[in-house]
Design an enzyme around this catalytic site. Structure first.
Site, mmCIF file in Angstrom:
data_model
loop_
_atom_site.group_PDB
_atom_site.id
_atom_site.type_symbol
_atom_site.label_atom_id
_atom_site.label_comp_id
_atom_site.label_asym_id
_atom_site.label_seq_id
_atom_site.Cartn_x
_atom_site.Cartn_y
_atom_site.Cartn_z
ATOM 1 N N ASN A 156 5.316 -2.993 6.644
ATOM 2 C CA ASN A 156 4.613 -1.586 5.795
ATOM 3 C C ASN A 156 3.445 -2.292 4.998
ATOM 4 O O ASN A 156 3.924 -3.235 4.590
ATOM 5 C CB ASN A 156 5.743 -0.994 5.127
ATOM 6 C CG ASN A 156 5.096 0.217 4.353
ATOM 7 O OD1 ASN A 156 4.465 0.918 4.907
ATOM 8 N ND2 ASN A 156 5.569 0.231 3.058
ATOM 9 N N HIS A 190 1.818 -1.433 1.193
ATOM 10 C CA HIS A 190 1.915 -0.765 -0.028
ATOM 11 C C HIS A 190 1.036 -0.765 -0.832
ATOM 12 O O HIS A 190 0.691 -2.013 -1.218
ATOM 13 C CB HIS A 190 3.512 -0.791 -0.319
ATOM 14 C CG HIS A 190 3.678 0.073 -1.637
ATOM 15 N ND1 HIS A 190 4.016 1.393 -1.322
ATOM 16 C CD2 HIS A 190 3.559 -0.133 -2.871
ATOM 17 C CE1 HIS A 190 4.017 1.995 -2.651
ATOM 18 N NE2 HIS A 190 3.955 1.149 -3.618
#
Ligand code: GAR
Length: 201
Positions: free
Chosen positions: A107, A109
């Protein structure tokens, strides 16, 4: 080359960075599928322009989380996906998918984790929080996805300076340009290479 699925919810500038990196920074994986969490995501258009298979799997189409998760898994399996990249994906990834892809989901971020992360911190809100706190440095983080939101092992981070006149929008653009669009292709390549090596063992 391994097959990568990119999961998106919005504009898809990080998806675009991955598309543009294919054949240069990204050597060990190809983007085989783009899944959007809503039909309005401009990222879908980017996938179409690049001739990449794409679909919408929206939580609102399904009665419960389990049906939604099964629909996602079906798409992933039908496309023989080896690795998942969450690129501005705002739906929750269920444990069932995390267990099906151990250490194979990453992911991005838009802050230096563990600052400004976890529940409620996404998109512009992250930059609003950084400016409100008054930190002088922020950045972006790429991490593995586990059961804890933004809590998986960190893969890469890059710091970005905050300037006196920054608004959340200006800061978001700087973090994308100076950190996200560089880090995401780099980390995707690192993990794709590892997965390919494991597969050929
Ligand atoms: C990016 O800034 C990404 O880091 C962030 O959403 C934006 C998506 O932009 N992700 C999160 O906040 C996840 N918690 P994009 O659709 O243009 O890539």
């Amino acid at each position: 080359m391994i097959n990568i699925a990119v999961l998106v919810s919005g504009g898809g500038t990080n998806l675009q960075a991955l598309i543009d990196a294919q054949g240069t920074t990204l050597q060990h994986g190809r983007i085989a599928l783009v899944i959007a969490s809503n039909e309005n995501a401009y990222a879908l258009q980017r996938a179409q322009n690049a001739n990449i298979d794409h679909c919408v799997v929206s939580r609102k189409y399904f009665q419960d989380q389990e049906e939604f998760t099964n629909a996602l898994l079906k798409q992933l399996q039908e496309h023989n996906i080896d690795m998942i990249v969450l690129a501005g994906y705002l739906s929750v990834i269920d444990e069932k998918i995390i267990h099906a892809y151990p250490d194979r989901i990453i992911n991005i971020h838009p802050s230096l984790i563990p600052s400004f992360c976890g529940k409620g911190y996404y998109g512009l809100k992250v930059h609003q929080a950084a400016l409100a706190y008054g930190v002088k440095v922020t950045g972006a983080t790429i991490h593995y996805v586990n059961e804890i939101m933004d809590g998986g092992k960190i893969i890469l981070q890059k710091a970005v300076e905050i300037l006196p006149d920054d608004t959340p929008e200006i800061l978001q653009q700087r973090v994308m340009k100076e950190a996200e669009w560089i880090l995401l292709p780099k980390a995707t390549e690192m993990i794709a290479k590892q997965i390919e090596q494991e597969k050929t063992k």
